[in-house]
Design a protein around this motif. Structure first.
Motif: not given
Length: 70
Positions: A26-29, A50-51, A57-59
């Protein structure tokens, strides 16, 4: 890009494989939410959750890596 890749590798270890897969599509692709829903057989709520969760967590991991590089 290397920092982002390292952060994503750390994130992958911290979240469920399913959540990471949803985030990846959803976010990366940048797949359309409907396509993600059909391919992974998940609800819209799961996609947005999930987004939000994996994104948070990514931040945190990106911030940690930037601190480590200074």
């Amino acid at each position: 890009k290397n920092v982002a890749d390292a952060a994503l590798a750390r994130v992958k270890a911290q979240v469920s494989p399913k959540q990471y897969q949803i985030f990846d599509f959803y976010v990366i692709r940048q797949w359309d939410a409907l396509k993600v829903q059909e391919k992974l057989n998940v609800s819209m709520a799961q996609i947005y959750l999930a987004k939000h969760r994996v994104g948070a967590v990514l931040k945190k991991e990106l911030a940690k890596l930037e601190d480590e590089m200074e």
